[in-house]
Design a protein around this motif. Structure first.
Motif, PDB file in Angstrom:
ATOM      1  N   LEU A 140      -7.478  15.907  -2.106  1.00 54.44           N
ATOM      2  CA  LEU A 140      -7.719  14.985  -3.213  1.00 54.44           C
ATOM      3  C   LEU A 140      -6.646  13.890  -3.243  1.00 54.44           C
ATOM      4  N   LEU A 141      -5.405  14.276  -2.987  1.00 58.18           N
ATOM      5  CA  LEU A 141      -4.318  13.294  -2.926  1.00 58.18           C
ATOM      6  C   LEU A 141      -4.602  12.253  -1.847  1.00 58.18           C
ATOM      7  N   TRP A 142      -4.990  12.690  -0.667  1.00 58.43           N
ATOM      8  CA  TRP A 142      -5.290  11.753   0.424  1.00 58.43           C
ATOM      9  C   TRP A 142      -6.491  10.880   0.085  1.00 58.43           C
ATOM     10  N   LEU A 143      -7.483  11.458  -0.554  1.00 58.59           N
ATOM     11  CA  LEU A 143      -8.647  10.671  -0.961  1.00 58.59           C
ATOM     12  C   LEU A 143      -8.242   9.610  -1.987  1.00 58.59           C
ATOM     13  N   CYS A 144      -7.372   9.966  -2.916  1.00 61.66           N
ATOM     14  CA  CYS A 144      -6.875   8.997  -3.905  1.00 61.66           C
ATOM     15  C   CYS A 144      -6.068   7.891  -3.225  1.00 61.66           C
ATOM     16  N   CYS A 145      -5.249   8.256  -2.251  1.00 64.00           N
ATOM     17  CA  CYS A 145      -4.479   7.248  -1.514  1.00 64.00           C
ATOM     18  C   CYS A 145      -5.407   6.298  -0.761  1.00 64.00           C
ATOM     19  N   TRP A 146      -6.445   6.839  -0.122  1.00 62.95           N
ATOM     20  CA  TRP A 146      -7.407   6.001   0.575  1.00 62.95           C
ATOM     21  C   TRP A 146      -8.123   5.085  -0.430  1.00 62.95           C
ATOM     22  N   GLY A 147      -8.492   5.636  -1.577  1.00 61.78           N
ATOM     23  CA  GLY A 147      -9.188   4.844  -2.597  1.00 61.78           C
ATOM     24  C   GLY A 147      -8.342   3.723  -3.157  1.00 61.78           C
ATOM     25  N   VAL A 148      -7.053   3.990  -3.399  1.00 59.59           N
ATOM     26  CA  VAL A 148      -6.198   2.931  -3.942  1.00 59.59           C
ATOM     27  C   VAL A 148      -5.931   1.853  -2.883  1.00 59.59           C
ATOM     28  N   ALA A 149      -5.853   2.236  -1.627  1.00 57.97           N
ATOM     29  CA  ALA A 149      -5.724   1.235  -0.559  1.00 57.97           C
ATOM     30  C   ALA A 149      -6.985   0.371  -0.509  1.00 57.97           C
ATOM     31  N   GLY A 150      -8.146   1.009  -0.701  1.00 65.02           N
ATOM     32  CA  GLY A 150      -9.397   0.265  -0.748  1.00 65.02           C
ATOM     33  C   GLY A 150      -9.476  -0.680  -1.934  1.00 65.02           C
ATOM     34  N   VAL A 179       0.842  -1.201   0.000  1.00 65.95           N
ATOM     35  CA  VAL A 179       0.000   0.000   0.000  1.00 65.95           C
ATOM     36  C   VAL A 179       0.874   1.247   0.000  1.00 65.95           C
ATOM     37  N   LEU A 180       1.934   1.242   0.768  1.00 64.08           N
ATOM     38  CA  LEU A 180       2.854   2.379   0.786  1.00 64.08           C
ATOM     39  C   LEU A 180       3.469   2.603  -0.594  1.00 64.08           C
ATOM     40  N   ALA A 181       3.813   1.521  -1.280  1.00 64.66           N
ATOM     41  CA  ALA A 181       4.360   1.658  -2.639  1.00 64.66           C
ATOM     42  C   ALA A 181       3.331   2.284  -3.577  1.00 64.66           C
ATOM     43  N   LEU A 182       2.082   1.873  -3.470  1.00 65.66           N
ATOM     44  CA  LEU A 182       1.022   2.470  -4.299  1.00 65.66           C
ATOM     45  C   LEU A 182       0.847   3.952  -3.968  1.00 65.66           C
ATOM     46  N   TRP A 183       0.909   4.293  -2.688  1.00 66.64           N
ATOM     47  CA  TRP A 183       0.797   5.697  -2.283  1.00 66.64           C
ATOM     48  C   TRP A 183       1.933   6.526  -2.858  1.00 66.64           C
ATOM     49  N   MET A 184       3.124   5.948  -2.889  1.00 70.78           N
ATOM     50  CA  MET A 184       4.274   6.680  -3.453  1.00 70.78           C
ATOM     51  C   MET A 184       4.065   6.955  -4.939  1.00 70.78           C
ATOM     52  N   LEU A 185       3.518   5.988  -5.657  1.00 74.12           N
ATOM     53  CA  LEU A 185       3.252   6.193  -7.081  1.00 74.12           C
ATOM     54  C   LEU A 185       2.210   7.292  -7.292  1.00 74.12           C
ATOM     55  N   ILE A 186       1.165   7.279  -6.495  1.00 73.82           N
ATOM     56  CA  ILE A 186       0.130   8.313  -6.613  1.00 73.82           C
ATOM     57  C   ILE A 186       0.712   9.681  -6.255  1.00 73.82           C
ATOM     58  N   SER A 187       1.516   9.731  -5.200  1.00 68.87           N
ATOM     59  CA  SER A 187       2.134  10.989  -4.794  1.00 68.87           C
ATOM     60  C   SER A 187       3.074  11.509  -5.872  1.00 68.87           C
ATOM     61  N   LEU A 188       3.797  10.612  -6.514  1.00 72.19           N
ATOM     62  CA  LEU A 188       4.676  11.014  -7.611  1.00 72.19           C
ATOM     63  C   LEU A 188       3.858  11.620  -8.747  1.00 72.19           C
ATOM     64  N   ALA A 189       2.768  10.978  -9.100  1.00 76.02           N
ATOM     65  CA  ALA A 189       1.913  11.499 -10.174  1.00 76.02           C
ATOM     66  C   ALA A 189       1.368  12.882  -9.810  1.00 76.02           C
ATOM     67  N   PHE A 190       0.913  13.054  -8.578  1.00 76.55           N
ATOM     68  CA  PHE A 190       0.404  14.358  -8.140  1.00 76.55           C
ATOM     69  C   PHE A 190       1.518  15.411  -8.159  1.00 76.55           C
ATOM     70  N   THR A 191       2.699  15.041  -7.676  1.00 78.28           N
ATOM     71  CA  THR A 191       3.817  15.982  -7.631  1.00 78.28           C
ATOM     72  C   THR A 191       4.241  16.408  -9.029  1.00 78.28           C
ATOM     73  N   LEU A 192       4.368  15.437  -9.927  1.00 75.56           N
ATOM     74  CA  LEU A 192       4.747  15.767 -11.304  1.00 75.56           C
ATOM     75  C   LEU A 192       3.685  16.633 -11.976  1.00 75.56           C
ATOM     76  N   GLY A 193       2.440  16.276 -11.774  1.00 83.84           N
ATOM     77  CA  GLY A 193       1.356  17.068 -12.342  1.00 83.84           C
ATOM     78  C   GLY A 193       1.320  18.473 -11.780  1.00 83.84           C
ATOM     79  N   TYR A 227      -6.883  -2.007  -3.459  1.00 80.85           N
ATOM     80  CA  TYR A 227      -5.945  -3.095  -3.159  1.00 80.85           C
ATOM     81  C   TYR A 227      -6.613  -4.149  -2.277  1.00 80.85           C
ATOM     82  N   ALA A 228      -7.241  -3.698  -1.195  1.00 79.19           N
ATOM     83  CA  ALA A 228      -7.853  -4.632  -0.251  1.00 79.19           C
ATOM     84  C   ALA A 228      -9.064  -5.337  -0.854  1.00 79.19           C
ATOM     85  N   THR A 229     -10.010  -4.571  -1.390  1.00 73.66           N
ATOM     86  CA  THR A 229     -11.249  -5.193  -1.858  1.00 73.66           C
ATOM     87  C   THR A 229     -11.038  -6.081  -3.076  1.00 73.66           C
ATOM     88  N   LEU A 230     -10.166  -5.672  -3.984  1.00 72.48           N
ATOM     89  CA  LEU A 230      -9.885  -6.539  -5.141  1.00 72.48           C
ATOM     90  C   LEU A 230      -9.159  -7.809  -4.713  1.00 72.48           C
TER      91      LEU A 230
END
Length: 158
Positions: free
Chosen positions: A65-75, A29-43, A77-80
């Motif tokens: 929005l970044l935190w909401l995206c991180c929460w969503g990707v964690a969700g 999950v932390l790795a996924l958050w880092m990818l999302i944070s990278l995308a937000f930072t670059l954007g 990961y878990a639900t899928l």
């Protein structure tokens, strides 16, 4: 006349096993958050024409929005993971599996409810997890409210 056959109940996953699995699941999950944070930072840096050293402002709509995206990707990961076999990566070494209360695969709605209640529980310093120590059936809040259970699978013989 035959007597009804008692169903063999699967052993419940005790809180210690759950916490170990949660500790393992922090890493993907932390790795996924880092990818999302990278995308937000670059954007933010390149599309917004901001200085390269300027950060997203704390408590700004973009940071929320970044935190909401991180929460969503964690969700996701878990639900899928739960939907595709009942286990996340962290649950596999400990032989834990999420099932519906009556057995079988839980619904997508139940899995998202489980994730949402578990999130609330963690936000309350894990109160819903610790609840399992006093619950008569050793169930967490998210077990009860989502109609799901976490079981511990038996060791496979080699």
């Amino acid at each position: 006349m035959t007597a009804p056959v008692a169903s063999a109940e699967k052993p419940r996953a005790l809180i210690g096993w759950r916490l170990l699995a949660l500790l393992y699941d922090v890493w993907p999950v932390l790795a996924l958050w880092m990818l999302i944070s990278l995308a937000f930072t670059l954007g933010y840096t390149f599309l917004g024409h901001h200085a390269a050293r300027e950060n997203i402002a704390p408590y700004s709509p973009l940071q929320l929005l970044l935190w909401l995206c991180c929460w969503g990707v964690a969700g996701l990961y878990a639900t899928l993971s739960w939907a595709r076999g009942g286990q996340t990566l962290g649950m596999r070494p400990w032989r834990l599996k999420v099932v519906a209360a009556q057995g079988g695969a839980p619904s997508t709605r139940a899995l998202w409810l489980r994730f949402g209640v578990a999130t609330l529980s963690l936000a309350l310093v894990g109160l819903g997890f610790w609840w399992a120590w006093v619950d008569r059936e050793r169930l967490t809040w998210h077990d009860r409210l989502s109609g799901t259970r976490m079981i511990r699978l038996p060791k496979q013989k080699r």
